[in-house]
Enzyme design. Structure first.
Site, short mmCIF file in Angstrom:
data_model
loop_
_atom_site.label_atom_id
_atom_site.label_comp_id
_atom_site.label_asym_id
_atom_site.label_seq_id
_atom_site.Cartn_x
_atom_site.Cartn_y
_atom_site.Cartn_z
N ALA A 162 0.83 -1.19 0.00
CA ALA A 162 0.00 0.00 0.00
C ALA A 162 0.87 1.24 0.00
CB ALA A 162 -0.93 0.02 1.22
N CYS A 163 0.49 2.20 -0.85
CA CYS A 163 1.09 3.52 -0.83
C CYS A 163 -0.02 4.53 -1.09
CB CYS A 163 2.23 3.66 -1.83
SG CYS A 163 1.73 3.60 -3.56
N ASP A 164 0.31 5.80 -1.16
CA ASP A 164 -0.71 6.83 -1.30
C ASP A 164 -1.58 6.62 -2.53
OD1 ASP A 164 -0.75 8.41 0.88
OD2 ASP A 164 0.71 9.86 0.17
N GLY A 218 -1.09 4.04 -4.90
CA GLY A 218 -1.25 2.64 -5.27
C GLY A 218 -0.77 2.32 -6.67
N ILE A 232 -3.70 3.32 -0.40
CA ILE A 232 -3.96 3.08 1.02
C ILE A 232 -5.41 3.38 1.38
CG2 ILE A 232 -3.37 5.38 1.91
CD1 ILE A 232 -1.73 3.82 4.09
#
Length: 693
Positions: free
Chosen positions: A375-377, A379, A410
């Site tokens: 997960a990242c800001d 995606g 996220i």
């Protein structure tokens, strides 16, 4: 919809218990909070939560606005008259919040991608406002009559049961419904509105005790402590404390599911408790949420303590007696607590945040890892790279068919993954929507030693601790450390305790990799060069096609070699300018790249940074594109040295294949040497094209 708002129910209950005319400290000024909170605040919170579950914040806002119509239709004197008694619209909010959000989502899909640049905010805000207004009016005149009829019928049934002394029969429905996870719908959708109206009029209501009574569940757990076997008997004492004092009733559901006959004990206990409550004419001032004995006594009316305590004791005693007979004389087999817990979670529709208590505190660590999410800001950038690296490592270890690895924004996370990998700066945000998953935090997505620990944990789960292929003598200890940290995460995640898992796997730094976290600490074997799950090319002829596909996203014009930048900000501008020059993004996207960097670093490890915009900036992207810059002197990237900067704009996922190629290149020392030696943009494209994505 209910559980995230329990704090609001507690706040309202405390104000009600303390400051209404029959409360401990009557105060007419503070008491004015009671009515508006139960009629407006609580339903709107439920509606917002339901809408947000369906369509994020936009759905939450639309759902809350839409619910105002049915709230006014069931509480305003214009509809119910000056002498009418309103009914809190918890059930109406449960219906209208998600429904309005779902309709808004469908409407947005009609003009998705068709809005001219610069008009997105105007269209989005006005479309939501217009639809929410229409939905509010619709709920006022269409849903209100249905809810009023439902409330009158339900109220008449409850009144009949009370007047005839048949109220204990409600346990025939309530107790099985609790085990089937319908308790919140019955309790907060039906009982709480009826009980609230009764409490506002009489100062207390017996209805608040119908579902909240912990006696039936406590009796079953006590019977397991005496007559149970195996894991069930060993874990029953801890479960009893969590159930009775903590108010988490779902903790005893697996014990019932192991022997479904025990539902008879729950019903008998519930009926006995309600009978005692009726005899002593007791009630609570407000709902007891959660159903803890502490919450129940806090809400008990001043004239009801003796009757409430006796009712709970009676329910416990009768439930214990019936359950003891069933356990004592039923077929004696070793109880399968893990299977019962899995069955409970299947009915619940998600993992249980308290299930670890049923297996000695390590249920989360024992769950077999089959679904992993990065997960990242946004995606689309950092997480895609990390997912590709770990996917290849898992495939090289021989578990590619057993374990799926995906990436996600996220904000789109759901609690249906076994393991969540996230940048350490985003850990708190990832834990909230995924309380029952293991959480592993990394400081970079390319070269984190956590990946090797994850692979060894998967190997241990499937092979019983077989040694890793890298020959680390103590690699078997690594999964244990990771599991211990992950178990603490699962237990604390639902309570908001982020600190317990800040570095899953770091808690006990055993094993070759556990002591290091820097980007350069990880070594990459030949296995990293093999084709991963993202593979799209397998022959020399297809390599050419791969190069052509790459050129659609990364072209000669968007590659710069031997560049220079005095700061990270300048480097981001340079990468963004190349994206703008291709026509793939608007200038606003460059600003979003800086915004993304200010919240979480895009440093990936191994001298690579991949700056990209926030999730909200996707409207500024017209096509997927990449830019590549190699610097003669490293750029200071928040304390890390970066020599390669790759700017990303992902419109529709077309760039993900190239990201997989990049992940492979930057995990191989020989490929990095080729990038360093390349003299022309064409050579850079050739390097990317020759990597099997």
């Amino acid at each position: 919809m209910i559980m995230p708002n329990i704090a609001a129910f507690i706040a309202w209950g405390l104000i009600t218990a303390l400051f209404i005319p029959d409360g401990f400290f009557p105060n007419e000024h503070i008491g004015t909070l009671v009515g508006p909170m139960v009629f407006y605040l609580l339903p709107l919170l439920i509606a917002y939560t339901g809408g947000k579950l369906v369509y994020d914040v936009r759905g939450g806002v639309v759902g809350a606005i839409s619910t105002m119509g049915v709230i006014m239709g069931t509480s305003s004197p214009v509809f119910i008259g000056e002498d009418g008694a309103g009914s809190p619209m918890f059930l109406g909010a449960m219906i209208m919040g998600p429904l309005a959000a779902w309709c808004m989502k469908k409407l947005d899909s009609l003009w998705d991608g068709k809005i001219r640049p610069g008009f997105e905010m105007l269209v989005n805000n006005f479309s939501a406002g217009i639809f929410a207004a229409i939905a509010a009016i619709g709920s006022m005149f269409l849903l209100t009559p249905v809810m009023n009829l439902f409330t009158r019928v339900a109220g008449a049934i409850v009144e009949f049961l009370v007047n005839t002394g048949l109220l204990p029969l409600t346990s025939l429905i309530i107790e099985p419904a609790k085990v089937l996870f319908l308790n919140n719908a019955i309790n907060h959708g039906l009982i709480t509105p009826l009980g609230s109206a009764q409490a506002l009029e009489q100062g207390k209501s017996i209805l608040f005790l119908l579902e909240a009574n912990p006696g039936p569940g406590l009796g079953i757990l006590l019977a397991y402590m005496v007559f149970g076997r195996g894991t069930a008997r060993a874990t029953a004492p801890g479960a009893a404390i969590i159930h009775f004092v903590g108010g988490i009733h779902e903790i005893y559901f697996p014990y019932v599911l192991m022997k479904p006959q025990l539902i008879l004990a729950a019903i008998a206990g519930g009926m006995s408790g309600i009978a005692v409550f009726q005899i002593f004419d007791v009630g609570l001032r407000a709902p007891a949420a959660p159903g803890s004995i502490i919450a129940i006594l806090a809400q008990t009316a001043t004239d009801s303590y003796v009757g409430v305590i006796l009712g709970v004791l009676a329910a416990t005693a009768v439930s214990f007696a019936v359950a003891s007979v069933i356990l004592r004389f039923s077929k004696q087999t070793e109880d399968d607590m893990a299977a019962a817990t899995a069955k409970m979670e299947g009915m619940k529709g998600k993992k249980s945040s308290v299930s670890s208590a049923l297996t000695g505190g390590a249920a989360a660590a024992q769950n077999t890892i089959s679904k992993i999410v990065f997960a990242c800001d946004a995606g689309m950038g950092s997480s895609a790279m990390g997912a590709s690296v770990l996917r290849n490592k898992i495939k090289d270890a021989g578990f590619g068919n057993d374990v799926s690895v995906v990436n996600s924004a996220i904000n789109n996370l759901r609690d249906d993954f076994d393991l969540v990998v996230v940048h350490e700066d985003l850990l708190n945000r990832a834990q909230t929507p995924t309380p029952s998953a293991m959480h592993v935090s990394v400081d970079n997505f390319m070269g984190s030693p956590r990946y090797d620990e994850i692979v060894e944990l998967i190997r241990e789960q499937r092979e019983g601790g077989a040694p890793g292929s890298d020959g680390a003598g103590d690699s078997a200890a690594v999964p244990a450390a990771a599991a211990a940290g992950a178990g603490a995460t699962a237990a604390a995640g639902s309570a908001g305790g982020a600190g317990s898992s800040a570095h899953a796997g770091d808690a006990a730094p055993t094993g070759r990799h556990a002591a290091t976290t820097g980007a350069d600490s990880a070594t990459f074997g030949a296995g990293a060069a093999t084709s991963g799950a993202d593979s799209t090319t397998t022959s020399s002829s297809s390599n050419t096609a791969a190069a052509d596909d790459s050129k659609q996203i990364l072209s000669v014009d968007s590659i710069r070699l031997n560049a220079s930048a005095g700061s990270r900000s300048v480097a981001i501008d340079q990468a963004g300018d190349l994206l703008v020059d291709t026509g793939a993004v608007d200038r606003a996207y460059v600003n979003a790249m800086h915004e993304r960097e200010s919240s979480v670093s895009t440093f990936m490890g191994n001298g690579l940074a991949i700056p990209h915009g926030t999730n909200e900036a996707k409207s500024a992207i017209h096509d997927s594109a990449m830019s590549f810059i190699r610097y003669g002197q490293p750029v200071d990237w928040g304390g890390q040295e970066v020599k390669y900067v790759i700017g990303i704009a992902g419109a529709d996922g077309q760039h993900l294949g190239l990201l997989a190629k990049i992940a492979k290149i930057f995990s191989k020392k020989e490929s990095l040497a080729q990038l360093e030696a390349a003299q022309t943009p064409e050579e850079i494209l050739e390097i990317f094209g020759k990597v099997n994505g």
